[in-house]
Motif scaffolding. Structure first.
Motif, PDB file in Angstrom:
ATOM      1  N   GLU A 115      -9.765 -25.025  18.482  1.00 29.85           N
ATOM      2  CA  GLU A 115     -10.734 -25.573  17.543  1.00 29.85           C
ATOM      3  C   GLU A 115     -11.879 -26.283  18.260  1.00 29.85           C
ATOM      4  N   ARG A 116     -11.588 -26.914  19.383  1.00 28.25           N
ATOM      5  CA  ARG A 116     -12.656 -27.537  20.171  1.00 28.25           C
ATOM      6  C   ARG A 116     -13.624 -26.466  20.681  1.00 28.25           C
ATOM      7  N   LEU A 117     -13.077 -25.381  21.243  1.00 23.88           N
ATOM      8  CA  LEU A 117     -13.909 -24.284  21.748  1.00 23.88           C
ATOM      9  C   LEU A 117     -14.726 -23.635  20.622  1.00 23.88           C
ATOM     10  N   PHE A 118     -14.071 -23.373  19.495  1.00 21.89           N
ATOM     11  CA  PHE A 118     -14.727 -22.710  18.359  1.00 21.89           C
ATOM     12  C   PHE A 118     -15.843 -23.586  17.788  1.00 21.89           C
ATOM     13  N   ALA A 119     -15.568 -24.877  17.610  1.00 19.82           N
ATOM     14  CA  ALA A 119     -16.564 -25.792  17.041  1.00 19.82           C
ATOM     15  C   ALA A 119     -17.778 -25.895  17.951  1.00 19.82           C
ATOM     16  N   ARG A 120     -17.553 -25.967  19.248  1.00 18.00           N
ATOM     17  CA  ARG A 120     -18.666 -26.077  20.190  1.00 18.00           C
ATOM     18  C   ARG A 120     -19.483 -24.777  20.210  1.00 18.00           C
ATOM     19  N   LYS A 121     -18.783 -23.639  20.267  1.00 19.51           N
ATOM     20  CA  LYS A 121     -19.442 -22.335  20.370  1.00 19.51           C
ATOM     21  C   LYS A 121     -20.238 -21.992  19.116  1.00 19.51           C
ATOM     22  N   ASN A 122     -19.661 -22.205  17.960  1.00 17.65           N
ATOM     23  CA  ASN A 122     -20.258 -21.723  16.711  1.00 17.65           C
ATOM     24  C   ASN A 122     -21.026 -22.761  15.901  1.00 17.65           C
ATOM     25  N   PHE A 123     -20.710 -24.035  16.079  1.00 24.84           N
ATOM     26  CA  PHE A 123     -21.358 -25.068  15.280  1.00 24.84           C
ATOM     27  C   PHE A 123     -22.091 -26.113  16.120  1.00 24.84           C
ATOM     28  N   GLY A 124     -21.904 -26.075  17.446  1.00 26.39           N
ATOM     29  CA  GLY A 124     -22.506 -27.083  18.305  1.00 26.39           C
ATOM     30  C   GLY A 124     -21.907 -28.461  18.083  1.00 26.39           C
ATOM     31  N   LEU A 125     -20.651 -28.497  17.645  1.00 28.11           N
ATOM     32  CA  LEU A 125     -19.960 -29.758  17.350  1.00 28.11           C
ATOM     33  C   LEU A 125     -18.797 -29.964  18.324  1.00 28.11           C
ATOM     34  N   ASP A 126     -18.346 -31.208  18.447  1.00 29.60           N
ATOM     35  CA  ASP A 126     -17.195 -31.512  19.297  1.00 29.60           C
ATOM     36  C   ASP A 126     -15.877 -31.431  18.531  1.00 29.60           C
ATOM     37  N   GLU A 127     -15.956 -31.479  17.196  1.00 30.01           N
ATOM     38  CA  GLU A 127     -14.756 -31.396  16.366  1.00 30.01           C
ATOM     39  C   GLU A 127     -14.926 -30.314  15.320  1.00 30.01           C
ATOM     40  N   MET A 128     -13.827 -29.687  14.982  1.00 26.89           N
ATOM     41  CA  MET A 128     -13.830 -28.585  14.019  1.00 26.89           C
ATOM     42  C   MET A 128     -13.973 -29.110  12.589  1.00 26.89           C
ATOM     43  N   PRO A 129     -14.972 -28.614  11.850  1.00 28.13           N
ATOM     44  CA  PRO A 129     -15.044 -28.964  10.429  1.00 28.13           C
ATOM     45  C   PRO A 129     -14.075 -28.064   9.650  1.00 28.13           C
ATOM     46  N   HIS A 130     -13.358 -28.633   8.733  1.00 32.33           N
ATOM     47  CA  HIS A 130     -12.401 -27.858   7.927  1.00 32.33           C
ATOM     48  C   HIS A 130     -12.903 -27.825   6.488  1.00 32.33           C
ATOM     49  N   ASP A 131     -12.992 -26.607   5.957  1.00 31.69           N
ATOM     50  CA  ASP A 131     -13.540 -26.458   4.613  1.00 31.69           C
ATOM     51  C   ASP A 131     -12.482 -26.122   3.561  1.00 31.69           C
ATOM     52  N   GLY A 132     -11.212 -26.039   3.965  1.00 27.26           N
ATOM     53  CA  GLY A 132     -10.153 -25.730   3.011  1.00 27.26           C
ATOM     54  C   GLY A 132     -10.154 -24.289   2.542  1.00 27.26           C
ATOM     55  N   ARG A 133     -10.905 -23.404   3.250  1.00 22.22           N
ATOM     56  CA  ARG A 133     -10.984 -21.994   2.862  1.00 22.22           C
ATOM     57  C   ARG A 133     -10.529 -21.058   3.977  1.00 22.22           C
ATOM     58  N   HIS A 134     -10.560 -21.548   5.217  1.00 21.41           N
ATOM     59  CA  HIS A 134     -10.264 -20.718   6.384  1.00 21.41           C
ATOM     60  C   HIS A 134      -8.928 -21.092   7.009  1.00 21.41           C
ATOM     61  N   ALA A 135      -8.398 -20.166   7.810  1.00 24.97           N
ATOM     62  CA  ALA A 135      -7.193 -20.435   8.593  1.00 24.97           C
ATOM     63  C   ALA A 135      -7.234 -19.547   9.841  1.00 24.97           C
ATOM     64  N   TRP A 136      -6.310 -19.805  10.752  1.00 24.34           N
ATOM     65  CA  TRP A 136      -6.318 -19.164  12.057  1.00 24.34           C
ATOM     66  C   TRP A 136      -5.369 -17.982  12.174  1.00 24.34           C
ATOM     67  N   LEU A 137      -5.897 -16.947  12.829  1.00 26.21           N
ATOM     68  CA  LEU A 137      -5.124 -15.773  13.224  1.00 26.21           C
ATOM     69  C   LEU A 137      -5.247 -15.667  14.737  1.00 26.21           C
ATOM     70  N   ARG A 138      -4.136 -15.418  15.413  1.00 28.21           N
ATOM     71  CA  ARG A 138      -4.169 -15.241  16.866  1.00 28.21           C
ATOM     72  C   ARG A 138      -3.806 -13.802  17.191  1.00 28.21           C
ATOM     73  N   LEU A 139      -4.706 -13.112  17.873  1.00 27.60           N
ATOM     74  CA  LEU A 139      -4.431 -11.769  18.357  1.00 27.60           C
ATOM     75  C   LEU A 139      -4.228 -11.852  19.861  1.00 27.60           C
ATOM     76  N   THR A 140      -2.989 -11.687  20.298  1.00 25.06           N
ATOM     77  CA  THR A 140      -2.699 -11.550  21.717  1.00 25.06           C
ATOM     78  C   THR A 140      -2.594 -10.049  21.928  1.00 25.06           C
ATOM     79  N   PRO A 141      -3.638  -9.454  22.506  1.00 29.30           N
ATOM     80  CA  PRO A 141      -3.729  -7.987  22.514  1.00 29.30           C
ATOM     81  C   PRO A 141      -2.628  -7.303  23.314  1.00 29.30           C
ATOM     82  N   GLY A 142      -2.155  -6.200  22.747  1.00 32.53           N
ATOM     83  CA  GLY A 142      -1.222  -5.332  23.451  1.00 32.53           C
ATOM     84  C   GLY A 142      -1.980  -4.324  24.294  1.00 32.53           C
ATOM     85  N   ALA A 143      -3.228  -4.055  23.924  1.00 33.31           N
ATOM     86  CA  ALA A 143      -4.078  -3.123  24.664  1.00 33.31           C
ATOM     87  C   ALA A 143      -5.518  -3.613  24.623  1.00 33.31           C
TER      88      ALA A 143
END
Length: 155
Positions: A115-143
């Motif tokens: 969330e720190r990486l995502f907030a900085r990359k996409n919002f220019g923030l140090d903390e992740m804003p939570h809107d109560g609409r999104h959630a996390w999916l993790r893809l650890t690729p097999g290929a």
């Protein structure tokens, strides 16, 4: 993750190139299978942690419902306009659902750095804003398949 790629070795990204590319890009395209078996592709912001692609998805979306039914997906991240500039990465595997859905910001050690990486990359923030609409999916690729046509040089 070791990346093996039979075809296109000449244009394949080296691990450091792949990490740099995925760290710099913002938007990916996620391919899932709908309940009727039809493919569904949608754009989404992401963050790469060096091992996994983290997708921040709306929980009331066709994509989320499809991945709940079948967690397999393919994701493409690409860039370039002219043929000799094209580069990208395809990652495939199955997603894991991480944290509460929708995400409200409950403390979660597994999500803190993401969330720190995502907030900085996409919002220019140090903390992740939570809107109560999104959630996390993790893809650890097999290929992973990558290409960088800039390696072909000028025709």
């Amino acid at each position: 993750m070791t990346v093996t790629q039979r075809r296109g070795r000449k244009i394949m990204m080296e691990p450091a190139e792949l990490d740099a590319f995925l760290s710099a890009q913002r938007t990916c395209r996620v391919a899932t299978v709908s309940s009727d078996g039809a493919p569904h592709v949608s754009p989404l912001w992401f963050v790469w942690d060096g091992t996994s692609l983290w997708l921040y998805s709306i929980t009331r979306s066709k994509r989320w419902a499809a991945l709940r039914r079948d967690p397999r997906c393919a994701v493409v991240v690409d860039a370039g306009e002219e043929y000799g500039e094209l580069r990208g990465v395809e990652l495939s595997g199955s997603v894991d659902f991480i944290g509460e859905a929708p995400r409200t910001g409950e403390p979660n050690n597994e999500l803190a750095e993401v969330e720190r990486l995502f907030a900085r990359k996409n919002f220019g923030l140090d903390e992740m804003p939570h809107d109560g609409r999104h959630a996390w999916l993790r893809l650890t690729p097999g290929a992973i398949t990558s290409w960088d046509f800039r390696k072909l040089g000028s025709p």
